[in-house]
Motif scaffolding. Sequence first.
Motif, PDB file in Angstrom:
ATOM      1  N   ASP A   1       0.883  -1.332   0.262  1.00  0.00           N
ATOM      2  CA  ASP A   1       0.136   0.061  -0.096  1.00  0.00           C
ATOM      3  C   ASP A   1       1.162   1.323   0.033  1.00  0.00           C
ATOM      4  OD1 ASP A   1       0.741   0.700   3.023  1.00  0.00           O
ATOM      5  OD2 ASP A   1      -0.565  -1.031   3.310  1.00  0.00           O
ATOM      6  N   GLU A   2       0.020   2.608  -0.205  1.00  0.00           N
ATOM      7  CA  GLU A   2       1.101   3.786  -0.046  1.00  0.00           C
ATOM      8  C   GLU A   2       2.011   3.725   1.109  1.00  0.00           C
ATOM      9  OE1 GLU A   2      -2.779   4.416   1.696  1.00  0.00           O
ATOM     10  OE2 GLU A   2      -2.151   3.512   0.093  1.00  0.00           O
ATOM     11  N   VAL A   3       1.365   3.524   2.118  1.00  0.00           N
ATOM     12  CA  VAL A   3       2.397   3.724   3.302  1.00  0.00           C
ATOM     13  C   VAL A   3       3.466   2.823   3.412  1.00  0.00           C
ATOM     14  CG1 VAL A   3       2.943   3.103   5.643  1.00  0.00           C
ATOM     15  CG2 VAL A   3       0.528   4.209   4.904  1.00  0.00           C
ATOM     16  N   VAL A   4       3.638   1.800   2.363  1.00  0.00           N
ATOM     17  CA  VAL A   4       4.569   1.129   2.283  1.00  0.00           C
ATOM     18  C   VAL A   4       5.785   1.211   1.746  1.00  0.00           C
ATOM     19  CG1 VAL A   4       5.463  -1.104   1.578  1.00  0.00           C
ATOM     20  CG2 VAL A   4       3.300  -1.493   3.735  1.00  0.00           C
ATOM     21  N   ASP A   5       5.000   1.677   0.425  1.00  0.00           N
ATOM     22  CA  ASP A   5       5.344   2.204  -0.649  1.00  0.00           C
ATOM     23  C   ASP A   5       6.659   3.818  -0.116  1.00  0.00           C
ATOM     24  OD1 ASP A   5       5.723   2.132  -4.065  1.00  0.00           O
ATOM     25  OD2 ASP A   5       5.800   4.481  -3.399  1.00  0.00           O
ATOM     26  N   GLU A   6       6.091   4.886   0.138  1.00  0.00           N
ATOM     27  CA  GLU A   6       6.847   5.462   1.382  1.00  0.00           C
ATOM     28  C   GLU A   6       7.534   5.423   1.959  1.00  0.00           C
ATOM     29  OE1 GLU A   6       5.275   9.305   3.688  1.00  0.00           O
ATOM     30  OE2 GLU A   6       4.022   8.467   2.979  1.00  0.00           O
ATOM     31  N   GLN A   7       7.641   4.253   2.921  1.00  0.00           N
ATOM     32  CA  GLN A   7       8.789   3.633   3.624  1.00  0.00           C
ATOM     33  C   GLN A   7       9.570   3.278   3.392  1.00  0.00           C
ATOM     34  OE1 GLN A   7       6.813   0.845   5.897  1.00  0.00           O
ATOM     35  NE2 GLN A   7       5.808   2.305   7.047  1.00  0.00           N
ATOM     36  N   VAL A   8       9.339   2.444   1.888  1.00  0.00           N
ATOM     37  CA  VAL A   8      10.633   2.194   1.289  1.00  0.00           C
ATOM     38  C   VAL A   8      11.332   3.016   0.233  1.00  0.00           C
ATOM     39  CG1 VAL A   8      10.775   0.510  -0.741  1.00  0.00           C
ATOM     40  CG2 VAL A   8       9.382  -0.456   1.072  1.00  0.00           C
ATOM     41  N   ASN A   9      11.266   4.109  -0.142  1.00  0.00           N
ATOM     42  CA  ASN A   9      11.264   4.745  -0.557  1.00  0.00           C
ATOM     43  C   ASN A   9      12.230   5.677  -0.471  1.00  0.00           C
ATOM     44  OD1 ASN A   9      10.474   5.430  -4.125  1.00  0.00           O
ATOM     45  ND2 ASN A   9       8.607   4.074  -2.920  1.00  0.00           N
ATOM     46  N   THR A  10      11.594   6.192   1.308  1.00  0.00           N
ATOM     47  CA  THR A  10      12.324   7.356   2.244  1.00  0.00           C
ATOM     48  C   THR A  10      13.143   6.122   2.614  1.00  0.00           C
ATOM     49  OG1 THR A  10       9.881   7.848   2.559  1.00  0.00           O
ATOM     50  CG2 THR A  10      12.327   8.321   4.330  1.00  0.00           C
ATOM     51  N   GLY A  11      13.129   5.252   2.823  1.00  0.00           N
ATOM     52  CA  GLY A  11      14.427   3.782   3.815  1.00  0.00           C
ATOM     53  C   GLY A  11      15.501   4.299   2.383  1.00  0.00           C
ATOM     54  N   MET A  12      15.262   3.994   0.537  1.00  0.00           N
ATOM     55  CA  MET A  12      16.513   3.699   0.054  1.00  0.00           C
ATOM     56  C   MET A  12      17.187   5.468  -0.526  1.00  0.00           C
ATOM     57  SD  MET A  12      16.355   0.907  -0.754  1.00  0.00           S
ATOM     58  CE  MET A  12      15.613  -0.741   0.095  1.00  0.00           C
TER      59      MET A  12
ATOM     60  N   VAL B   1       7.557   2.574  15.167  1.00  0.00           N
ATOM     61  CA  VAL B   1       7.211   1.515  14.613  1.00  0.00           C
ATOM     62  C   VAL B   1       5.880   2.059  13.731  1.00  0.00           C
ATOM     63  CG1 VAL B   1       5.793  -0.795  14.399  1.00  0.00           C
ATOM     64  CG2 VAL B   1       7.653  -0.448  16.056  1.00  0.00           C
ATOM     65  N   VAL B   2       6.100   1.698  12.292  1.00  0.00           N
ATOM     66  CA  VAL B   2       5.214   2.325  11.674  1.00  0.00           C
ATOM     67  C   VAL B   2       4.270   0.848  10.907  1.00  0.00           C
ATOM     68  CG1 VAL B   2       4.552   3.870   9.458  1.00  0.00           C
ATOM     69  CG2 VAL B   2       6.304   4.149  11.055  1.00  0.00           C
ATOM     70  N   ALA B   3       2.838   1.457  10.801  1.00  0.00           N
ATOM     71  CA  ALA B   3       2.028   0.073  10.378  1.00  0.00           C
ATOM     72  C   ALA B   3       1.024   0.788   9.913  1.00  0.00           C
ATOM     73  CB  ALA B   3       0.842  -0.421  11.784  1.00  0.00           C
ATOM     74  N   SER B   4       0.710  -0.677   8.874  1.00  0.00           N
ATOM     75  CA  SER B   4       0.327  -0.004   7.370  1.00  0.00           C
ATOM     76  C   SER B   4      -1.054   0.005   7.349  1.00  0.00           C
ATOM     77  CB  SER B   4       1.292   0.145   6.027  1.00  0.00           C
ATOM     78  OG  SER B   4       1.075  -1.531   5.668  1.00  0.00           O
ATOM     79  N   PRO B   5      -1.902   1.084   6.318  1.00  0.00           N
ATOM     80  CA  PRO B   5      -3.376   0.656   6.109  1.00  0.00           C
ATOM     81  C   PRO B   5      -3.680  -1.522   6.441  1.00  0.00           C
ATOM     82  CG  PRO B   5      -2.778   2.605   5.223  1.00  0.00           C
ATOM     83  CD  PRO B   5      -1.348   1.421   5.484  1.00  0.00           C
ATOM     84  N   LYS B   6      -2.686  -2.012   5.613  1.00  0.00           N
ATOM     85  CA  LYS B   6      -3.255  -3.061   5.723  1.00  0.00           C
ATOM     86  C   LYS B   6      -2.144  -4.335   6.287  1.00  0.00           C
ATOM     87  CE  LYS B   6      -4.209  -3.062   0.068  1.00  0.00           C
ATOM     88  NZ  LYS B   6      -4.194  -3.237  -1.010  1.00  0.00           N
ATOM     89  N   GLY B   7      -1.741  -3.850   7.433  1.00  0.00           N
ATOM     90  CA  GLY B   7      -1.576  -4.356   8.152  1.00  0.00           C
ATOM     91  C   GLY B   7       0.494  -4.271   8.636  1.00  0.00           C
ATOM     92  N   ALA B   8       0.994  -3.987   7.109  1.00  0.00           N
ATOM     93  CA  ALA B   8       2.294  -4.320   7.433  1.00  0.00           C
ATOM     94  C   ALA B   8       3.100  -3.552   8.743  1.00  0.00           C
ATOM     95  CB  ALA B   8       3.384  -4.240   6.250  1.00  0.00           C
ATOM     96  N   VAL B   9       3.971  -3.702   9.271  1.00  0.00           N
ATOM     97  CA  VAL B   9       4.534  -3.023  10.208  1.00  0.00           C
ATOM     98  C   VAL B   9       5.847  -2.843  10.219  1.00  0.00           C
ATOM     99  CG1 VAL B   9       5.101  -2.979  12.814  1.00  0.00           C
ATOM    100  CG2 VAL B   9       2.945  -3.898  12.165  1.00  0.00           C
ATOM    101  N   MET B  10       7.051  -1.604  10.000  1.00  0.00           N
ATOM    102  CA  MET B  10       7.857  -1.272   9.975  1.00  0.00           C
ATOM    103  C   MET B  10       8.610  -1.056  11.053  1.00  0.00           C
ATOM    104  SD  MET B  10      10.058   1.901   8.072  1.00  0.00           S
ATOM    105  CE  MET B  10      10.340   2.569   9.917  1.00  0.00           C
ATOM    106  N   GLN B  11       9.882  -1.997  11.055  1.00  0.00           N
ATOM    107  CA  GLN B  11      10.392  -2.233  12.483  1.00  0.00           C
ATOM    108  C   GLN B  11      12.339  -1.542  12.201  1.00  0.00           C
ATOM    109  OE1 GLN B  11       9.684  -5.998  14.420  1.00  0.00           O
ATOM    110  NE2 GLN B  11       8.102  -5.593  13.870  1.00  0.00           N
TER     111      GLN B  11
END
Length: 207
Positions: free
Chosen positions: A41-52, A176-186
């Motif tokens: 989802d858009e939150v995971v996408d943003e997390q990945v792009n920011t992390g890179m 910790v960040v959670a996305s709308p579809k339940g993915a959690v970034m740690q």
Amino acid sequence: MGLIHIDLFTTLDGVAQAPGGPDEDAEDGFAFGGWQAPLWDEVVDEQVNTGMADLDALLLGRRTYDIFAAYWPHADGGIARLFNSIPKYVASREAPTLEWANSTLLGPDVVAAVRELRDRHANIHVIGSLDLVQTLFTERLFDRLTLWVYPILLGGGKKVFADGVVPTNLRLIEPVVASPKGAVMQRYALADGTPGVGDMSAGDHEG
């Protein structure tokens, strides 16, 4: 000295095999290739792009390199431009031809080669590459560990923490960040020492 970042997508039961597609890695009859796609989802996408955003080199195992080399040179967008322009270092027991621009095969002593990379780059990212990751875990040869944990259980498949783990302390360095579809970034940093022990019945849990 530069930092080595390990970035992995994993299920809740620790499976990190073939998140991206059905043909990514079907070894041992793995039937759930592409398990990440319905949960992106858009939150995971943003997390990945920011992390890179900070990376200036990729360190990859052979299988992940082949997947990336078949896709990213033909892709568009910021991540594609970044991946295509930066140095790529590949750990392999064989001597493959590396056709993706700016790719270099590491020598037989992978551990020594990775240590040397720290003197060349500020932020080296390891994506996927589970066999290589086990070596890095064994040698405690990483500085950051980012896990995107997805709310599914697969029961089988290649695991994040498999044959390379040694007792290690980690420190959570971001909320910790959670996305709308339940993915959690740690996101963790490697910490000094090894895990301590205590006795809960002796009051060690009081605070």
